[in-house]
Design a protein around this motif. Structure first.
Motif, PDB file in Angstrom:
ATOM      1  N   UNK A   1      38.773  46.475 -37.338  1.00 48.17           N
ATOM      2  CA  UNK A   1      38.170  45.976 -36.098  1.00 48.17           C
ATOM      3  C   UNK A   1      37.074  44.956 -36.361  1.00 48.17           C
ATOM      4  N   UNK A   2      36.299  45.177 -37.373  1.00 47.25           N
ATOM      5  CA  UNK A   2      35.236  44.219 -37.673  1.00 47.25           C
ATOM      6  C   UNK A   2      35.813  42.871 -38.075  1.00 47.25           C
ATOM      7  N   UNK A   3      36.880  42.922 -38.890  1.00 44.50           N
ATOM      8  CA  UNK A   3      37.529  41.671 -39.318  1.00 44.50           C
ATOM      9  C   UNK A   3      38.102  40.938 -38.105  1.00 44.50           C
ATOM     10  N   UNK A   4      38.746  41.735 -37.196  1.00 43.81           N
ATOM     11  CA  UNK A   4      39.320  41.122 -36.001  1.00 43.81           C
ATOM     12  C   UNK A   4      38.221  40.475 -35.153  1.00 43.81           C
ATOM     13  N   UNK A   5      37.136  41.203 -34.963  1.00 45.89           N
ATOM     14  CA  UNK A   5      36.042  40.681 -34.158  1.00 45.89           C
ATOM     15  C   UNK A   5      35.455  39.419 -34.768  1.00 45.89           C
ATOM     16  N   UNK A   6      35.317  39.386 -36.103  1.00 44.27           N
ATOM     17  CA  UNK A   6      34.766  38.208 -36.774  1.00 44.27           C
ATOM     18  C   UNK A   6      35.680  36.995 -36.597  1.00 44.27           C
ATOM     19  N   UNK A   7      36.991  37.221 -36.729  1.00 45.52           N
ATOM     20  CA  UNK A   7      37.935  36.110 -36.594  1.00 45.52           C
ATOM     21  C   UNK A   7      37.957  35.583 -35.147  1.00 45.52           C
ATOM     22  N   UNK A   8      37.889  36.515 -34.200  1.00 44.43           N
ATOM     23  CA  UNK A   8      37.879  36.074 -32.813  1.00 44.43           C
ATOM     24  C   UNK A   8      36.620  35.265 -32.510  1.00 44.43           C
ATOM     25  N   UNK A   9      35.504  35.688 -33.112  1.00 45.15           N
ATOM     26  CA  UNK A   9      34.267  34.926 -32.935  1.00 45.15           C
ATOM     27  C   UNK A   9      34.404  33.524 -33.525  1.00 45.15           C
ATOM     28  N   UNK A  10      35.054  33.390 -34.681  1.00 45.35           N
ATOM     29  CA  UNK A  10      35.276  32.069 -35.280  1.00 45.35           C
ATOM     30  C   UNK A  10      36.079  31.163 -34.343  1.00 45.35           C
ATOM     31  N   UNK A  11      37.102  31.746 -33.746  1.00 45.95           N
ATOM     32  CA  UNK A  11      37.927  30.954 -32.828  1.00 45.95           C
ATOM     33  C   UNK A  11      37.175  30.621 -31.546  1.00 45.95           C
ATOM     34  N   UNK A  12      36.341  31.577 -31.059  1.00 46.17           N
ATOM     35  CA  UNK A  12      35.580  31.330 -29.836  1.00 46.17           C
ATOM     36  C   UNK A  12      34.522  30.255 -30.024  1.00 46.17           C
ATOM     37  N   UNK A  13      33.991  30.177 -31.226  1.00 44.61           N
ATOM     38  CA  UNK A  13      32.873  29.267 -31.471  1.00 44.61           C
ATOM     39  C   UNK A  13      33.308  27.905 -32.013  1.00 44.61           C
ATOM     40  N   UNK A  14      34.597  27.593 -31.922  1.00 37.77           N
ATOM     41  CA  UNK A  14      35.048  26.290 -32.409  1.00 37.77           C
ATOM     42  C   UNK A  14      34.380  25.172 -31.614  1.00 37.77           C
ATOM     43  N   UNK A  15      34.002  24.053 -32.265  1.00 38.56           N
ATOM     44  CA  UNK A  15      33.374  22.928 -31.551  1.00 38.56           C
ATOM     45  C   UNK A  15      34.324  22.332 -30.514  1.00 38.56           C
ATOM     46  N   UNK A  16      33.730  21.717 -29.500  1.00 39.06           N
ATOM     47  CA  UNK A  16      34.548  21.049 -28.477  1.00 39.06           C
ATOM     48  C   UNK A  16      35.301  19.863 -29.054  1.00 39.06           C
ATOM     49  N   UNK A  17      34.728  19.230 -30.065  1.00 37.56           N
ATOM     50  CA  UNK A  17      35.374  18.086 -30.704  1.00 37.56           C
ATOM     51  C   UNK A  17      36.612  18.550 -31.462  1.00 37.56           C
ATOM     52  N   UNK A  18      37.742  17.897 -31.176  1.00 45.60           N
ATOM     53  CA  UNK A  18      38.979  18.252 -31.864  1.00 45.60           C
ATOM     54  C   UNK A  18      38.846  18.037 -33.366  1.00 45.60           C
ATOM     55  N   UNK A  19      38.253  16.904 -33.765  1.00 47.43           N
ATOM     56  CA  UNK A  19      38.116  16.614 -35.187  1.00 47.43           C
ATOM     57  C   UNK A  19      37.250  17.662 -35.881  1.00 47.43           C
ATOM     58  N   UNK A  20      36.141  18.041 -35.247  1.00 44.78           N
ATOM     59  CA  UNK A  20      35.255  19.041 -35.847  1.00 44.78           C
ATOM     60  C   UNK A  20      35.946  20.391 -35.925  1.00 44.78           C
ATOM     61  N   UNK A  21      36.722  20.746 -34.904  1.00 41.52           N
ATOM     62  CA  UNK A  21      37.432  22.024 -34.914  1.00 41.52           C
ATOM     63  C   UNK A  21      38.464  22.053 -36.033  1.00 41.52           C
ATOM     64  N   UNK A  22      39.213  20.953 -36.192  1.00 39.59           N
ATOM     65  CA  UNK A  22      40.204  20.890 -37.262  1.00 39.59           C
ATOM     66  C   UNK A  22      39.521  21.009 -38.623  1.00 39.59           C
ATOM     67  N   UNK A  23      38.396  20.324 -38.778  1.00 41.30           N
ATOM     68  CA  UNK A  23      37.659  20.393 -40.048  1.00 41.30           C
ATOM     69  C   UNK A  23      37.149  21.798 -40.314  1.00 41.30           C
ATOM     70  N   UNK A  24      36.635  22.469 -39.289  1.00 45.19           N
ATOM     71  CA  UNK A  24      36.078  23.818 -39.472  1.00 45.19           C
ATOM     72  C   UNK A  24      37.165  24.822 -39.827  1.00 45.19           C
ATOM     73  N   UNK A  25      38.369  24.597 -39.338  1.00 41.91           N
ATOM     74  CA  UNK A  25      39.461  25.531 -39.609  1.00 41.91           C
ATOM     75  C   UNK A  25      40.163  25.242 -40.934  1.00 41.91           C
TER      76      UNK A  25
END
Length: 684
Positions: A115-139
């Motif tokens: 559950x902790x791993x799931x919550x952490x991953x969901x937080x990563x996806x929720x906190x992606x930047x609005x910028x498409x380029x920045x989101x692609x770079x972060x992922x």
């Protein structure tokens, strides 16, 4: 037509001929072009400009350069109004959304995940930047749990790599679909070898052998099949410059997004390094390309990097075609138009139109109708003047009578000169027979009949309808003086060109049908002067004040005295009363309103014309009552005639008057009835 293929069982198949101009096409018809050019020349255009104006307008059955230029402009606007340049960004965002959505679904379904791993991953996806380029770079370092999400994210990197390559190498986006690591390595090697070759060329160390080796190894990347490094540079620099203009045409936000995304291409930053190096080498080699321009795209259809670059290349093609079709630069020719580019942008029919215009221009220049003078200027040749005069005379004939040929003199006899033409025999004709033409008519008639062969062998039988007679001209000689008003009012009121058309038609008639007559063309404005027809037709509008009919009559009477055995014929075309006369010292006296001395001198010289026995006709243009009274009085003094035609009928009126003056004992009015021309009238 060119043979396409041969099928032994079904015969041959044929397709459109593609080997250049159609060898079966009819020859270029210069008559319409020459007539239009002649009209513009008489209106004051130079022959060069007149020819360009005709090519711009086109003819009855020929689209002109202006029409092609209009279609080029419409095509350009269509590209800009239909498209925008965010196609790649849209695709990347769609793939990113697909990957994130698939990953969220996997996280929700995976019951074995901590559950902790799931919550952490969901937080990563929720906190992606609005910028498409920045989101692609972060992922880029994200550990994807969903195979579908991982594939979508990898497709982003593959798409970016293919689009960046497609910007420089057209068609690479499709060619590299599903590329393997080996394919990408081959691309990298090609870019490295290409940059080394271009840099060696810049240093002056390139050899043809190096180019041949490069093409042997990497030629499949270059469908243009360049034959040397210069052709390679030309093709690649145009594409690379279009790519630069595309980036400049984006909004600052779009441009920043793409620059950040470029680092993710194929997951290899080295690709961008090689492409940047290539752009620099191309810009150094071809600095004359447009590397800094931009366009304003306003449509809704997104273009990717490759397609957008292609659109910018299309716009560059269209801009070049627009300049070529404008023919506004020194030394321009319709041959300058890039037919391949025109066909790509507007279709084959446009290229056919442009090719026809180029052939027409070439034919005009090579036909002998236009010639260069010693000072390098283009002039209408005597051949062109004859052709133009012939066309004008035909127009005059149509106005003079409902049937062509009514202007011809039918007098004949042993003393006549043959014109070279013939016509069907009519009752009362005494002209010599055209034996060849008559027998030919009989042979053709009998060949088309159903008579038996034996009857035909008996000989050719002439019938009355077969007989043709040779046309001849009377030997009555005339000394003709055509006086045309060249004062500023003629140009101001739109009478300049009709005046020139009239002079040219009469000149051609006398030169072709009445060669024994002596024609003198005299223009009178502030001064009067005799003019060859080439000078008169090319004469620019005269803006000096003065209508010196006195001087013109002096020159006309001198002409009549040079031909004492000829019948004097005086034809005066004017739209104003005399306002100038010639003084004994050769200076001009000008006065408006007309001075009594000017009127007296003009009348005195007209009386001299009358004493020489001249048949005189005045052609009054305009509705000025003072001019009408003056002309009527002048005509009565010499038992002359006044004609007041409208401009369209001026030529027919002058030619008709001339023909009437050549008929013994009668005028044109006597022979053909009152001249009305539909609108004019006789007076005096």
């Amino acid at each position: 037509m060119a043979k396409d293929s041969v099928n032994p069982g079904h015969g041959s198949r044929y397709g459109r001929y593609t080997g250049g101009p159609d060898p079966l096409a009819p020859p270029v018809d210069l008559a319409e072009a020459l007539d239009a050019i002649g009209q513009d020349v008489m209106a004051g255009y130079s022959p060069e400009r007149a020819m360009q104006e005709f090519l711009r307008r086109g003819g009855r059955d020929q689209r002109g350069a202006d029409d092609l230029a209009r279609r080029v402009a419409e095509r350009r606007q269509e590209i800009l109004s239909q498209h925008n340049l965010d196609g790649t960004l849209r695709e990347v965002k769609e793939l990113l959304d697909k990957a994130v959505l698939a990953e969220r679904g996997q996280l929700a379904r995976d019951i074995t995940m901590d559950d902790d791993d799931r919550t952490f991953r969901e937080m990563q996806l929720d906190d992606l930047p609005a910028s498409t380029a920045s989101a692609v770079s972060e992922l880029s370092s994200y550990d994807w749990q969903s195979a579908e999400a991982r594939a979508a994210y990898e497709e982003i990197k593959d798409l970016l790599g293919r689009e960046l390559l497609d910007q420089r190498f057209q068609g690479m986006k499709e060619a590299m679909a599903g590329a393997t690591d080996e394919d990408r390595q081959r691309i990298s090697q090609m870019l490295s070898d290409l940059n080394e070759m271009l840099e060696a060329n810049a240093r002056g160390e390139h050899t043809p052998e190096q180019f041949e080796k490069f093409m042997d190894e990497h030629g499949d990347f270059f469908p243009e099949n360049p034959q040397d490094i210069d052709e390679l540079l030309d093709a690649m620099a145009k594409r690379a410059a279009a790519a630069q203009r595309m980036m400049s045409s984006m909004t600052p936000e779009q441009r920043q997004e793409l620059m950040e995304l470029s680092a993710q291409a194929f997951g290899s930053p080295e690709l961008m390094d090689q492409l940047s190096r290539l752009d620099g080498n191309l810009q150094d080699a071809r600095p004359g390309e447009d590397w800094g321009g931009s366009e304003q795209f306003e449509g809704s259809e997104g273009l990717g990097l490759g397609d957008g670059t292609g659109a910018l290349q299309d716009l560059a093609d269209l801009d070049a075609l627009s300049e070529q079709l404008s023919q506004s630069y020194d030394g321009s020719r319709m041959d300058d138009v890039d037919l391949d580019a025109l066909s790509r942008q507007l279709g084959e029919d446009a290229a056919v139109d442009a090719r026809a215009l180029a052939e027409l221009e070439r034919a005009l220049r090579q036909s002998g109708y236009l010639k260069r003078t010693s000072d390098g200027e283009l002039r209408l040749s005597p051949q062109a003047m004859r052709q133009l005069g012939k066309a004008l005379l035909k127009d005059v004939a149509r106005r003079m009578s409902g049937r062509q040929g009514a202007r011809d003199m039918r007098q004949a006899g042993a003393a006549g000169d043959r014109t070279g033409g013939s016509r069907p025999w009519e009752f009362g004709d005494t002209e010599p027979w055209d034996v060849t033409g008559s027998i030919t008519n009989a042979v053709l008639r009998e060949a088309g009949s159903r008579e038996d062969v034996e009857t035909t062998r008996a000989g050719v039988r002439l019938q009355m309808d077969d007989i043709e007679v040779l046309e001849t001209e009377a030997r009555t000689q005339a000394a003709v003086a055509l006086l045309v008003d060249t004062s500023f009012s003629m140009a101001m009121d739109g009478r300049w060109v009709p005046m020139k058309r009239t002079a040219l038609a009469l000149h051609h008639l006398i030169g072709s049908r009445f060669r024994g007559d002596a024609l003198q063309l005299i223009g009178f404005g502030r001064y009067a002067e005799t003019m060859p027809i080439e000078h008169l037709t090319a004469l620019d509008a005269m803006w000096d004040k003065g209508t010196n009919l006195h001087h013109a009559l002096l020159l006309a009477n001198r002409h009549f005295r040079k031909h004492p055995n000829a019948q004097p014929v005086l034809l005066v075309v004017t739209d104003g009363e005399p306002t100038a006369h010639l003084e004994p010292d050769g200076e001009v006296w000008f006065s408006y309103p007309p001075h009594p001395v000017t009127i007296a001198k003009t009348v005195k010289e007209l009386d001299n014309t009358g004493r020489l026995g001249a048949q005189t006709t005045f052609f009054r243009l305009g509705e000025d009552p003072g001019l009408a009274r003056f002309i009527d009085q002048m005509a009565r003094r010499v038992d002359g005639t006044v004609v007041a035609p409208e401009l369209d009928d001026l030529g027919a009126a002058v030619v008709g008057s001339y023909l009437g003056s050549r008929r013994p004992g009668g005028s044109y009015r006597d022979q053909f009835g009152d001249w009305t021309g539909g609108r004019g009238f006789w007076a005096g």
